[in-house]
Each structure stands twice: as C-alpha cells, then as structure tokens.
Design an enzyme around this catalytic site. Structure first.
Site, PDB file in Angstrom:
ATOM      1  N   ASP A  89     -21.489 -25.342 -55.017  1.00  0.00           N
ATOM      2  CA  ASP A  89     -20.254 -26.105 -54.982  1.00  0.00           C
ATOM      3  C   ASP A  89     -20.633 -27.585 -55.029  1.00  0.00           C
ATOM      4  OD1 ASP A  89     -17.617 -26.706 -54.820  1.00  0.00           O
ATOM      5  OD2 ASP A  89     -17.258 -25.742 -52.896  1.00  0.00           O
ATOM      6  N   ASP A 271     -14.878 -16.381 -54.864  1.00  0.00           N
ATOM      7  CA  ASP A 271     -15.694 -16.561 -53.655  1.00  0.00           C
ATOM      8  C   ASP A 271     -14.753 -16.807 -52.493  1.00  0.00           C
ATOM      9  OD1 ASP A 271     -16.074 -19.594 -52.384  1.00  0.00           O
ATOM     10  OD2 ASP A 271     -15.236 -19.605 -54.405  1.00  0.00           O
ATOM     11  N   CYS A 309     -17.158   4.588 -47.625  1.00  0.00           N
ATOM     12  CA  CYS A 309     -18.092   3.487 -47.896  1.00  0.00           C
ATOM     13  C   CYS A 309     -19.535   3.972 -47.819  1.00  0.00           C
ATOM     14  CB  CYS A 309     -17.867   2.355 -46.892  1.00  0.00           C
ATOM     15  SG  CYS A 309     -18.982   0.956 -47.098  1.00  0.00           S
ATOM     16  N   CYS A 311     -22.196   1.836 -47.565  1.00  0.00           N
ATOM     17  CA  CYS A 311     -23.043   0.729 -47.109  1.00  0.00           C
ATOM     18  C   CYS A 311     -24.004   1.188 -46.017  1.00  0.00           C
ATOM     19  CB  CYS A 311     -22.188  -0.434 -46.614  1.00  0.00           C
ATOM     20  SG  CYS A 311     -21.560  -0.277 -44.928  1.00  0.00           S
ATOM     21  N   CYS A 314     -22.121   1.906 -42.629  1.00  0.00           N
ATOM     22  CA  CYS A 314     -21.293   3.115 -42.561  1.00  0.00           C
ATOM     23  C   CYS A 314     -22.129   4.391 -42.649  1.00  0.00           C
ATOM     24  CB  CYS A 314     -20.240   3.091 -43.666  1.00  0.00           C
ATOM     25  SG  CYS A 314     -18.925   1.878 -43.364  1.00  0.00           S
ATOM     26  N   HIS A 340     -21.270  -4.938 -43.641  1.00  0.00           N
ATOM     27  CA  HIS A 340     -20.277  -4.013 -44.198  1.00  0.00           C
ATOM     28  C   HIS A 340     -19.287  -4.742 -45.081  1.00  0.00           C
ATOM     29  CE1 HIS A 340     -17.031  -1.115 -44.626  1.00  0.00           C
ATOM     30  NE2 HIS A 340     -16.227  -2.080 -44.238  1.00  0.00           N
TER      31      HIS A 340
END
Length: 386
Positions: A89, A271, A309, A311, A314, A340
């Site tokens: 940025d 974002d 999920c 991930c 999880c 997560h």
C-alpha cells in the site's frame, strides 16, 4: 501479464503473471501491515493457508524498522521469509486514517509519526522510493483517500491532486525501475480511483487514469463511512470505465458477502483486516455465518469451527478447546482463530474461481449468502490497515 481465462456475467476468472509468481484471480490478499500477520502467523505458514499475495504497508514499514533497513535485508520478501508476490500500500490511506496527525499540500503530506511524533514527509516520489526499497511485486500509487461523505467541492480538488500525484508516481517508478541497483526492476504500478460516493467524479477520474496505461487499477475510498448499498453503486458505476484488460482491485473490502458482490461486479483483487482482526477476538467465519467463540454455547462443543473446512485448525481442534484458550488468554487461541479465518477467505476465493470457470457463479453466490444469513456479522467495524 494479465490474462482473462473466462467470464461468467461480469465476474472474471483471470491470471496475473509477475516476477514473483502467478496470481490466480479473484484473489484475497492477506494483510501483513508491518510484514507480519497480526496473530502470530509466520510467512512460511501462509502457503498452508492457501495465501497467494501478502499485503504490506509502506507508511508503517517506513516508520519502523525503516525502508532502508528492509532494503539492506534484501527487501520485504526476504526480510519476512515470504517467497510469493507482495503488494505494498502506498501510505495514502494514512492520509485518511491519521487525519489529526497530517497536513496535505500539492507536494505531498507531512505526517507526525503515530509512534514517536517525529515529522515525516511523504509525496508521490517518496512513496515510490520507499516501495522500491521494499522491493514489492506491486506498488500502489500515492493518493488521498477522502472521507466517502466529504463535500463535493473538497472531493473534486482532492481527486484532481491525486491525478497529478499519479503522473508523478509513474514518472518516478519508471526512473527507479531503470536503476542498476533496484531490488525489483519489474515492480508493477497500480493507480487508484477516488471520488467518494459521487459517481460523476468517479467516472471522470476512472477515464483520466485509464489513459495512463498502468499495470492495474484500484478503487479506493470505499468502506470508509458509506453504506454497503452506496459502495456497490459506486463499483457498478466505475468498473466499466476502467481498462478491462488490466486487473481491478477493490481496496480494504471486506466481508465474505462484500467479496461475492465485488466479484459479481468484475473485481479481481481484495484485501481486508477482518479475518485477522476478528480472529484475534474469537470471531470466526464459516459457511453458516460468523461465530463468536466466546459464547457459552461452545463450552462443550466438540465440533470444529466449520465441519466443511479443511484448514489445519478444523482438522485438529474443537470449538470447546478454542473457547477455553480464548477465555484463558492463551495466545494459541488467537493464533488458531486467525489461521482458520485466513484459510477460510483464501479457500472461498478458490471456490469462487471454480464457480466462475464452471459458469455457475450466480448460483454459488446465492447459496453462500443464504448460509451467511444464518449467523450474520453484527456491527462490523470499518476498514483499517492494522
């Protein structure tokens, strides 16, 4: 090189090839303001969370540790141990967020550091020089982000100045990329469309910056005070006037629902700090909406955060254990919730890309929004960069 692979309505499935790797879009960029994800998630772990792009902030890295330090360490990618693309940025958002600590002139902006109060000047040239020192893949042009509800007269003057600043950014980046000791001589430049909620100002600005033939174009100045309906109206108005053969980035947005609406309107890049910031406070995202793990109902809940999920969190941990960690102020609880949430967002983008490829995005969006309505986000805070 930016290539549109297929479309489904206005939704685009595209690919941006950069010197630091290929970015599959639509994409969510994980916010690492100071070259680190808040929540104790290290850069090498981001691959397991399906991260494609890390976003760092020019102003914050200039203030601490200093872009000269980052340059000496080989640039932000080597410094942080992230080997994928990085977008920086420009520092322009701090013109908005640090309004009480800055003064704007034609040359640039004088800040007072939020850390120690020292005076800092940043204009288009300085922003490009700092981002060149950071060696990011994509640099954002220096702009002013006026409040979405600002008076028309102020917005018109601000946008005209932002256009002049963009011309200076382009000139300076071309100069920096030509130097023999530049860290990334292939650094890309994205311009930023501004204009608050005034469609005519937005469209004129989009037309003006489109003529500059930049590497990409962002829509800035949203999620800063306007309603979601106003935001969607602005996106609808602006996107048709931005080059369709270049990536389009909606800055600082947003919730999963916001992303689905943005993709439907032709946005490639997103974002937001929500996944990491909300995760640090025990708020997690699922296909059935937003859960607050501090709630007593999860005290003995053996299920993972989201049963659909895949991930790392999880696959191993229960809601009950995560709630215990959060209640006990254990850092692990915060870290796991952030992990997560980042995975959830990145996996959502993967699902979106597949839905566009299969020309079923409208149906996919409808199903997702219905699920999110089961546990809606309440009082979601406005966009921030930290």
């Amino acid at each position: 090189m930016y290539e549109i692979l297929t479309t489904d309505g206005r939704a685009k499935r595209a690919r941006l090839t950069t010197v630091h790797g290929t970015i599959e879009t639509p994409v969510f960029m994980n916010v690492a303001t100071a070259a680190a994800i808040k929540g104790a998630v290290a850069a090498p772990e981001l691959h397991d969370l399906k991260t494609e792009v890390m976003l760092c902030n020019t102003y914050h890295l200039h203030v601490r540790p200093g872009d000269d330090v980052v340059r000496k360490m080989g640039g932000v990618r080597k410094f942080s141990c992230w080997d994928g693309p990085v977008l920086t940025d420009s520092g322009g958002f701090q013109v908005f967020s640090l309004a009480k600590l800055r003064n704007i002139s034609e040359e640039g902006v004088t800040f007072h550091s939020h850390i120690d109060g020292r005076k800092i000047f940043m204009g288009p040239e300085e922003s490009m020089q700092i981002q060149s020192n950071l060696g990011s893949t994509i640099a954002m042009a220096f702009d002013e982000c006026p409040n979405a509800l600002s008076e028309r007269d102020y917005v018109e003057k601000s946008v005209a100045r932002t256009t002049r600043w963009l011309e200076r950014c382009k000139t300076e980046m071309n100069r920096l990329n030509s130097l023999p000791d530049t860290l990334n001589p292939h650094q890309l430049l994205f311009g930023i469309n501004q204009g608050a909620i005034y469609e005519d100002i937005r469209i004129r600005h989009a037309q003006a910056i489109a003529e500059m033939d930049l590497d990409g174009y962002a829509i800035g100045g949203l999620a800063v005070g306007e309603t979601h309906e106003e935001m969607y109206r602005v996106i609808d108005a602006v996107v048709p006037y931005l080059p369709q053969n270049k990536p389009t980035y909606l800055m600082g947005v947003g919730t999963p629902a916001n992303i689905l609406e943005g993709v439907e309107r032709g946005i490639d890049f997103f974002d937001c700090v929500y996944p990491s910031r909300n995760g640090r406070h025990g708020h997690v995202y699922t296909d059935h909406g937003h859960l607050n793990l501090f709630n007593a109902q999860y005290e003995t809940d053996p299920r993972p955060i989201d049963e659909n999920c895949g991930c790392p969190v999880c696959r191993h941990y229960s809601r009950a254990y995560l709630r215990h960690l959060l209640k006990a102020n254990e850092m692990l609880g915060m870290r796991l919730c952030v992990m997560h949430n980042l995975y959830y967002y990145n996996n959502l983008m993967e699902e979106i890309r597949k839905a566009i490829e299969e020309h079923r995005f409208a149906e996919f969006k409808k199903e997702k929004l219905a699920g999110y309505a089961e546990h809606p986000v309440v009082n979601t805070p406005m966009r921030q960069r930290q």
